[in-house]
Enzyme design. Structure first.
Site, PDB file in Angstrom:
ATOM      1  N   GLY A  58       0.450  -1.438   0.003  1.00  0.00           N
ATOM      2  CA  GLY A  58      -0.486  -0.130   0.019  1.00  0.00           C
ATOM      3  C   GLY A  58       0.904   1.012  -0.040  1.00  0.00           C
ATOM      4  O   GLY A  58       0.458   2.656   0.264  1.00  0.00           O
ATOM      5  N   ASP A  71       3.928  13.964  -9.941  1.00  0.00           N
ATOM      6  CA  ASP A  71       3.468  14.099  -8.631  1.00  0.00           C
ATOM      7  C   ASP A  71       4.549  15.194  -7.532  1.00  0.00           C
ATOM      8  O   ASP A  71       3.737  16.131  -7.226  1.00  0.00           O
ATOM      9  CB  ASP A  71       3.911  13.087  -7.683  1.00  0.00           C
ATOM     10  N   LYS A 121       4.421  19.256  -6.823  1.00  0.00           N
ATOM     11  CA  LYS A 121       4.806  20.259  -6.022  1.00  0.00           C
ATOM     12  C   LYS A 121       6.108  21.746  -5.660  1.00  0.00           C
ATOM     13  O   LYS A 121       5.614  22.201  -5.091  1.00  0.00           O
ATOM     14  CB  LYS A 121       5.727  18.991  -4.242  1.00  0.00           C
TER      15      LYS A 121
HETATM   16  N1  HSE Z   1       2.245   9.455  -3.826  1.00  0.00           N
HETATM   17  C1  HSE Z   1       2.260  11.224  -3.146  1.00  0.00           C
HETATM   18  C2  HSE Z   1       3.724  10.159  -3.006  1.00  0.00           C
HETATM   19  C3  HSE Z   1       1.321  11.438  -1.544  1.00  0.00           C
HETATM   20  O1  HSE Z   1       3.907   8.971  -2.838  1.00  0.00           O
HETATM   21  O2  HSE Z   1       4.292  11.084  -1.595  1.00  0.00           O
HETATM   22  C4  HSE Z   1       1.485  12.465  -0.992  1.00  0.00           C
HETATM   23  O3  HSE Z   1       1.003  13.661  -2.136  1.00  0.00           O
END
Ligand code: HSE
Length: 429
Positions: free
Chosen positions: A187, A201, A205
């Site tokens: 998970g 991702d 950020k």
């Molecule tokens: N998918 C992101 C990570 C979750 O693995 O850091 C938090 O933004």
């Protein structure tokens, strides 16, 4: 002061954490803001679904307007994710005079500027601390904590999934595919891990960090992105031999008025503060002209860590309500966007090539580097792998991206170079 009513959009992992913190920390919240804080309505997809948190079913609704148009709701907390519909919801909420707290980095990276403009037009706060680094108070650290400084560099491990995968590959010598599969089973990684492993991702950020840290509106498209799916356990092992640790690094650098922002797998020298950030943890290294080096470290995701940042934003909204200054804290960018050209982006590079093992090959390679004025910091020649070939690993001194790309092209054109196996940015402390 009357109690503050919250409308919660979403009751997944983070939403559940928000409900728990508001309930369990009510005394602390009362002390901070001087009034009770209550969740009045929660938007969910299925009001009948069983929940892991004890919720009065009367709070649940599947109609967004029950929250967005409710005159008694003061603050909307968005933890449902998504982009276009969510943006419409938040614009409606702001136009209704509701303050907004969101954890949504995808939305803020793409539409943050527009949403902040609407918020300021309607005298509302729009806070998004949880969108970067989960529970780490990095955005307030940049905007308030370092308000007096001029930030010149930010380097972030801002994606927990990829840091988990790279940590396991590094510590256990296992392959990318094997570790990814295990991370999915545990998970730690999504069933579709594309946006994490390909760096998107992290890029979202970094867009938010660079915009705030440099006070310059940076678009997602300005970030050069490459992910970790091509990183091999061999690369990591060879890097280790030379004293480097592989991390997916979001890199934002300012020189004069110009900036660059990128996300790429990067070799850090073992003594770099970010090199010891393990597993799913996040960290952001910030260099300010006055303060020098700082580093913000903590959990980048998870129910309660992320919810703690969300509820801290809520506290900030309520404190502003008490003194009547909502909608005034977002500072618009000070500088027009100026991006560096590739010829102005400098780095050291790790390069791994497979070459014909014969007299004069090394001289040909060094001639190409010399032509572009780039010298070597380290050289490692590995035992012959395949018949009559060997692998050479080079770490360069600083080179401009333009020159380095010319070098790579000329190396590829050289008949003695059988393959350019991998190349990564190198950051030494
Ligand atoms: N998918 C992101 C990570 C979750 O693995 O850091 C938090 O933004």
């Amino acid at each position: 002061m009357k109690s503050i009513s919250i409308g919660l959009l979403g009751l997944g992992t983070v939403g559940t954490g928000v409900v728990q913190i508001i309930k369990n920390h009510q005394d602390k919240l009362m002390h901070q803001v001087g009034c009770p804080v209550e969740v009045k309505k929660i938007l969910v997809q299925n009001v009948h679904k069983k929940r892991s948190v004890d919720i009065d079913p009367g709070l649940l609704t599947d109609q967004a307007d029950d929250i967005l148009l409710d005159q008694d709701i003061d603050v909307v907390i968005e933890v449902m994710g998504g982009i276009e519909t969510t943006k419409d919801y938040l614009i409606t909420a702001l136009r209704q005079g509701k303050h907004v707290v969101t954890a949504n980095k995808d939305l803020m990276a793409l539409h943050g500027s527009e949403l902040l403009t609407v918020a300021s037009e309607y005298g509302c706060d729009l806070f998004y601390e949880a969108s970067v680094g989960g529970g780490i108070p990095i955005l307030r650290g940049l905007v308030d904590g370092l308000a007096s400084d001029r930030i010149t560099q930010m380097m972030g491990i801002v994606n927990g999934t990829t840091n988990y995968i790279l940590t396991k590959m590094t510590n256990e010598g296992r392959s990318y595919d094997e570790v990814l599969k295990e991370a999915q089973e545990l998970g730690f990684a999504e069933a579709d891990p594309t946006s994490d492993v390909e760096g998107l991702d992290a890029a979202r950020k970094m867009t938010i960090l660079a915009t705030l840290g440099f006070s310059m509106h940076i678009d997602l498209a300005d970030v050069q992105v490459s992910g970790i799916s091509k990183v091999t356990d061999e690369d990591i092992r060879y890097g280790k031999k030379l004293g480097y640790t592989m991390k997916l690094i979001g890199y934002a650098h300012r020189e004069g008025e110009k900036v660059e922002v990128s996300v790429a797998p990067t070799f850090l020298s073992h003594n770099h503060p970010l090199a010891s950030v393990q597993n799913e943890f996040n960290a952001v290294y910030v260099y300010g002209e006055a303060v020098g080096e700082t580093m913000f470290y903590g959990p980048g995701a998870g129910s309660l860590p992320t919810a703690s940042a969300v509820v801290s934003d809520l506290v900030a909204v309520i404190k502003n309500l008490r003194i009547g200054v909502n909608g005034k804290s977002a500072v618009s960018p000070q500088y027009p966007k100026q991006l560096k050209e590739d010829s102005e982006k400098y780095s050291k590079y790790f390069l791994r090539i497979r070459v014909q093992d014969e007299v004069g090959v090394f001289a040909e390679i060094t001639t190409i580097f010399a032509k572009f004025g780039v010298s070597f910091e380290e050289i490692l020649q590995l035992p012959v792998k395949e018949h009559e070939t060997s692998e050479i690993i080079l770490v360069t001194h600083r080179a401009s991206l333009t020159n380095y790309e010319h070098i790579l092209q000329e190396l590829r054109d050289l008949s003695a170079v059988k393959e350019v196996k991998s190349t990564y940015r190198v950051v030494r402390k």
